[in-house]
Design a protein around this motif. Structure first.
Motif, PDB file in Angstrom:
ATOM      1  N   GLU A  93       2.286   0.558   9.197  1.00 35.74           N
ATOM      2  CA  GLU A  93       0.837   0.526   8.955  1.00 35.74           C
ATOM      3  C   GLU A  93       0.456  -0.576   7.976  1.00 35.74           C
ATOM      4  OE1 GLU A  93      -0.187   5.226   9.792  1.00 35.74           O
ATOM      5  OE2 GLU A  93       0.321   4.550   7.780  1.00 35.74           O
ATOM      6  N   THR A 135       0.511   4.506   0.234  1.00 38.70           N
ATOM      7  CA  THR A 135       0.358   5.649   1.131  1.00 38.70           C
ATOM      8  C   THR A 135       0.375   5.260   2.609  1.00 38.70           C
ATOM      9  OG1 THR A 135      -2.013   5.483   0.778  1.00 38.70           O
ATOM     10  CG2 THR A 135      -0.858   7.124  -0.504  1.00 38.70           C
ATOM     11  N   LEU A 136       0.490   3.976   2.886  1.00 37.05           N
ATOM     12  CA  LEU A 136       0.627   3.562   4.282  1.00 37.05           C
ATOM     13  C   LEU A 136       2.105   3.389   4.601  1.00 37.05           C
ATOM     14  CD1 LEU A 136      -2.131   0.820   4.793  1.00 37.05           C
ATOM     15  CD2 LEU A 136      -2.286   3.265   5.153  1.00 37.05           C
ATOM     16  N   SER A 137       2.490   3.669   5.833  1.00 35.83           N
ATOM     17  CA  SER A 137       3.869   3.432   6.237  1.00 35.83           C
ATOM     18  C   SER A 137       4.099   1.926   6.334  1.00 35.83           C
ATOM     19  CB  SER A 137       4.145   4.097   7.586  1.00 35.83           C
ATOM     20  OG  SER A 137       3.510   3.362   8.608  1.00 35.83           O
ATOM     21  N   ARG A 187       6.906   5.438   3.891  1.00 33.79           N
ATOM     22  CA  ARG A 187       5.721   4.968   3.179  1.00 33.79           C
ATOM     23  C   ARG A 187       6.082   3.863   2.202  1.00 33.79           C
ATOM     24  NH1 ARG A 187       2.147   9.326   0.551  1.00 33.79           N
ATOM     25  NH2 ARG A 187       2.982  11.210   1.494  1.00 33.79           N
ATOM     26  N   LEU A 195      -1.113  10.110   7.199  1.00 36.61           N
ATOM     27  CA  LEU A 195      -0.961   8.831   7.876  1.00 36.61           C
ATOM     28  C   LEU A 195       0.420   8.228   7.740  1.00 36.61           C
ATOM     29  CD1 LEU A 195      -4.399   7.391   6.968  1.00 36.61           C
ATOM     30  CD2 LEU A 195      -3.595   8.100   9.188  1.00 36.61           C
ATOM     31  N   SER A 196       1.359   8.963   7.171  1.00 33.16           N
ATOM     32  CA  SER A 196       2.635   8.326   6.903  1.00 33.16           C
ATOM     33  C   SER A 196       3.512   8.277   8.135  1.00 33.16           C
ATOM     34  CB  SER A 196       3.356   9.066   5.798  1.00 33.16           C
ATOM     35  OG  SER A 196       3.654  10.363   6.246  1.00 33.16           O
ATOM     36  N   ARG A 255      -6.782   2.666   8.514  1.00 36.66           N
ATOM     37  CA  ARG A 255      -5.713   2.156   7.649  1.00 36.66           C
ATOM     38  C   ARG A 255      -6.269   1.205   6.610  1.00 36.66           C
ATOM     39  NH1 ARG A 255      -2.351   1.279  13.036  1.00 36.66           N
ATOM     40  NH2 ARG A 255      -0.873   2.982  12.856  1.00 36.66           N
ATOM     41  N   PHE A 261       0.856  -1.190   0.000  1.00 31.91           N
ATOM     42  CA  PHE A 261       0.000   0.000   0.000  1.00 31.91           C
ATOM     43  C   PHE A 261       0.893   1.242   0.000  1.00 31.91           C
ATOM     44  CE2 PHE A 261      -2.621  -3.243   2.148  1.00 31.91           C
ATOM     45  CZ  PHE A 261      -3.586  -3.354   1.171  1.00 31.91           C
ATOM     46  N   ASP A 292      14.989  12.174   6.235  1.00 31.79           N
ATOM     47  CA  ASP A 292      15.442  11.997   4.854  1.00 31.79           C
ATOM     48  C   ASP A 292      14.283  11.947   3.891  1.00 31.79           C
ATOM     49  OD1 ASP A 292      16.089   8.406   5.222  1.00 31.79           O
ATOM     50  OD2 ASP A 292      14.418   9.661   5.796  1.00 31.79           O
ATOM     51  N   LEU A 350      -7.956   3.326   4.015  1.00 33.28           N
ATOM     52  CA  LEU A 350      -6.959   3.978   3.170  1.00 33.28           C
ATOM     53  C   LEU A 350      -6.276   2.965   2.255  1.00 33.28           C
ATOM     54  CD1 LEU A 350      -5.640   6.730   2.706  1.00 33.28           C
ATOM     55  CD2 LEU A 350      -3.943   6.126   4.411  1.00 33.28           C
ATOM     56  N   GLY A 351      -5.953   1.808   2.796  1.00 33.41           N
ATOM     57  CA  GLY A 351      -5.332   0.766   1.984  1.00 33.41           C
ATOM     58  C   GLY A 351      -6.273   0.312   0.874  1.00 33.41           C
ATOM     59  N   LYS A 403       5.264  10.261   9.848  1.00 32.57           N
ATOM     60  CA  LYS A 403       6.208  11.307  10.215  1.00 32.57           C
ATOM     61  C   LYS A 403       5.563  12.690  10.217  1.00 32.57           C
ATOM     62  CE  LYS A 403       8.143  11.438   5.564  1.00 32.57           C
ATOM     63  NZ  LYS A 403       9.294  11.027   4.776  1.00 32.57           N
ATOM     64  N   ARG A 404       4.360  12.771   9.655  1.00 29.29           N
ATOM     65  CA  ARG A 404       3.704  14.067   9.629  1.00 29.29           C
ATOM     66  C   ARG A 404       2.588  14.081  10.658  1.00 29.29           C
ATOM     67  NH1 ARG A 404       2.117  14.287   4.146  1.00 29.29           N
ATOM     68  NH2 ARG A 404       4.171  14.030   3.253  1.00 29.29           N
ATOM     69  N   PRO A 447      -1.415  14.524  -0.399  1.00 29.75           N
ATOM     70  CA  PRO A 447      -0.527  14.168   0.705  1.00 29.75           C
ATOM     71  C   PRO A 447      -1.369  13.641   1.851  1.00 29.75           C
ATOM     72  CG  PRO A 447      -0.148  16.411  -0.040  1.00 29.75           C
ATOM     73  CD  PRO A 447      -1.406  15.947  -0.679  1.00 29.75           C
ATOM     74  N   LEU A 448      -0.847  12.720   2.570  1.00 28.70           N
ATOM     75  CA  LEU A 448      -1.647  12.103   3.616  1.00 28.70           C
ATOM     76  C   LEU A 448      -0.971  12.218   4.961  1.00 28.70           C
ATOM     77  CD1 LEU A 448      -2.745   9.373   1.303  1.00 28.70           C
ATOM     78  CD2 LEU A 448      -4.295  10.624   2.754  1.00 28.70           C
TER      79      LEU A 448
END
Lengths: 232, 327
Positions: free
Chosen positions: A95, A90-92, A129, B7-8, B194, A88, B327, B197-198, B10-11, B4-5
């Protein structure tokens, strides 16, 4: 554990499988061999419920899954690492793993800490991500994600395709480790060398039919199989 | 649809939410001190539409489902409230739950049908359901029909006319908005969010990992519809008026714009986007009667230049301030 019996399916009007039989027992590593376009991935799609089965039957641990939707098959314990990885984006990393964690199915052999152990690389990248990973990392993530569903049968479709040799070796080592733990695995891959080091049994498919099946020893003893069905 | 989301990992959206909430919480104080009483009412209206935009962002931003009939839920909530008030049953503890039930039921029934489709078909079906609600409201002759219905007053609280106080109503709206924002933030970080979103990224993959994507989407759709219904309840009370226009497709379009301006999928961005959109509308319409000629290009330019709306801008500014620490 898995019994596919005389499964036929296809795309639209075009029939692709003409009666596939496939059996996998507990703890067994079975490969699906054949040239491109012979129906390997189609077999997986039918097995996973991504294509409707026209005829035949699919049984898993005594449960008839022939008409079950994909999510029920996954819940029954079939874990797929798909061709092209398909993490996925957009998921880390974390996640990707947690979203799919199957503590909801009761069995908790696989959890986040164990995935980090098997793939330390993923732990370093846990907050990145999915689309920020290299090909090898994505492959590790795809395998880890499938493991997090705590599958009884793990299916790997072209898990080493397009990866650097060193990373391939890592993936093969991981698959060997899973086998040592008694995980049942169905593998599709083009590196026959690596497969013969690992597999218990081989199933060769040509034009949507099973044309040969036998143990790894039988396969190694008979070079004509490779010449007839696998070489281009 | 890949903005941009948040859920990553770091934000964090902590500071934008704090700034938004604090800012809105202070509006009545500032308005009273500067003797600009109409600000309170104006901001209340803005927050109500922000709540509707926020609810849309759950299914549009996180779920990736472009609903073009979202205003129907506002209309349903508003009409339920309006009719109950007219029938003398407008107490908060009757009108509010009824508004939620009606909009939730409508979402459930229409969702079962619409969520079986994808892409353009989904947009068209939600639009069709939205228009159904619009024409149904127009046909309610007993309650004003096409002209809408002026209400006798606002909802009462155990018979008390508490909500008629501008400040009380402001904070009721504020807490509804802030509460829904926090709830959705939490939910989007939980497994439910999640998975939603997935599924937006790759629904087939989510299915093969053992999730009934249809059901997850239906839950999100119903929740989203109920939140828009809540906005409808507030809107009917705020304007003391209900009209078919609340459910019109133009309103659905406005909501989509608000979400896009804010940054699709960032939740707080939808709130920011709604406030920006309505402030612009308010400011420009004060300048000239042909304000839409300026408004349209301005919105397009904003979306094109910011890449990801308000949320995108805020993120880039923060990345700059962080000086590339990650990074």
């Amino acid at each position: 554990m898995l019994k596919m019996h005389a499964v036929e399916t296809g795309y639209g009007d075009a029939q692709a499988l003409f009666g596939i039989d496939l059996t996998i027992n507990e703890g067994e590593v079975v490969t699906l061999l054949g040239r491109n376009g012979m129906g390997k991935t189609t077999t997986i799609r039918a097995l996973m419920g991504l294509l409707p089965v026209w005829k035949g039957q699919i049984e898993f641990n005594g449960q008839d899954l022939t008409r079950a939707p994909p999510f029920l098959r996954a819940q029954a314990g079939i874990g797929l690492v798909p061709e092209g990885r398909q993490v996925f984006p957009t998921l880390s990393v974390e996640e990707n793993l947690v979203a799919t964690a199957a503590s909801r199915f009761g069995n908790k052999r696989w959890h986040l800490d164990r995935i980090w152990q098997v793939f330390p690389r993923l732990l370093q990248r846990r907050n990145n991500r999915g689309n920020e990973l290299s090909g090898g990392e994505q492959q590790m993530l795809a395998i880890g994600r499938a493991l997090m569903t705590n599958p009884k049968l793990l299916i790997l479709d072209e898990a080493t395709e397009g990866l650097a040799p060193l990373i391939r070796a890592d993936i093969w080592a991981c698959i060997a480790a899973l086998k040592a733990e008694g995980e049942a695995i169905l593998v599709i891959d083009k590196t026959i060398q690596a497969l013969t080091n690992l597999a218990d049994r081989h199933v060769v498919i040509e034009k949507g039919r099973v044309v040969w099946t036998g143990t790894n020893e039988e396969f190694l003893a008979d070079h004509s199989i490779t010449d007839r069905y696998l070489h281009l | 649809m890949s903005g941009p989301l948040i859920l990553s990992g770091k934000r964090s959206s902590f500071w934008p939410v704090v700034v938004l909430c604090l800012g809105l919480a202070l509006v009545p104080l500032v308005a009273v001190l500067t003797k600009q009483g109409h600000w309170v009412s104006l901001t209340t209206q803005m927050m109500i539409l922000a709540l509707a935009a926020l609810s849309l962002d759950l299914i549009l931003g996180i779920g990736g489902l472009l609903s073009f009939g979202h205003a129907a839920f506002i209309g349903l909530g508003a009409y339920t409230t309006g009719i109950l008030i007219q029938e003398g049953k407008g107490d908060l503890f009757i009108a509010l739950p009824m508004s939620l039930v009606v909009s939730g039921l409508f979402a459930f029934v229409t969702g079962i049908i619409a969520l079986r489709t994808r892409g353009v078909v989904f947009i068209m079906i939600t639009l069709a359901f939205g228009q159904m609600a619009f024409f149904a409201a127009q046909a309610l002759y007993a309650y004003g029909g096409d002209d809408g219905l002026t209400l006798d007053g606002r909802s009462t609280l155990f018979g008390l006319k508490l909500l008629s106080n501008k400040i009380v109503f402001y904070y009721l709206t504020f807490f509804c908005l802030a509460g829904c924002l926090l709830l959705l933030q939490r939910l989007s970080r939980a497994r439910f969010g999640r998975v939603l979103l997935g599924s937006r990224d790759n629904a087939v993959r989510m299915e093969t990992l053992g999730y009934d994507v249809f059901r997850v989407r239906l839950v999100a759709y119903v929740l989203s519809g109920m939140m828009a219904g809540l906005a409808g309840f507030l809107l009917a009370n705020h304007t003391e008026f209900v009209s078919p226009a609340y459910a019109a497709w133009q309103r659905s379009g406005d909501l989509i714009f608000m979400v896009i301006i804010g940054g699709v999928g960032s939740l707080w961005g939808a709130v920011g986007g709604a406030l920006t959109y309505l402030l612009l509308e308010e400011g420009l319409s004060g300048l000239t009667e042909h304000w839409k000629v300026i408004f349209g290009p301005l919105i397009i330019a904003f979306v094109l230049l910011t890449h990801g709306g308000i949320e995108g801008v805020v993120t880039r500014v923060r990345d700059l301030l962080d000086g590339g620490r990650h990074d």
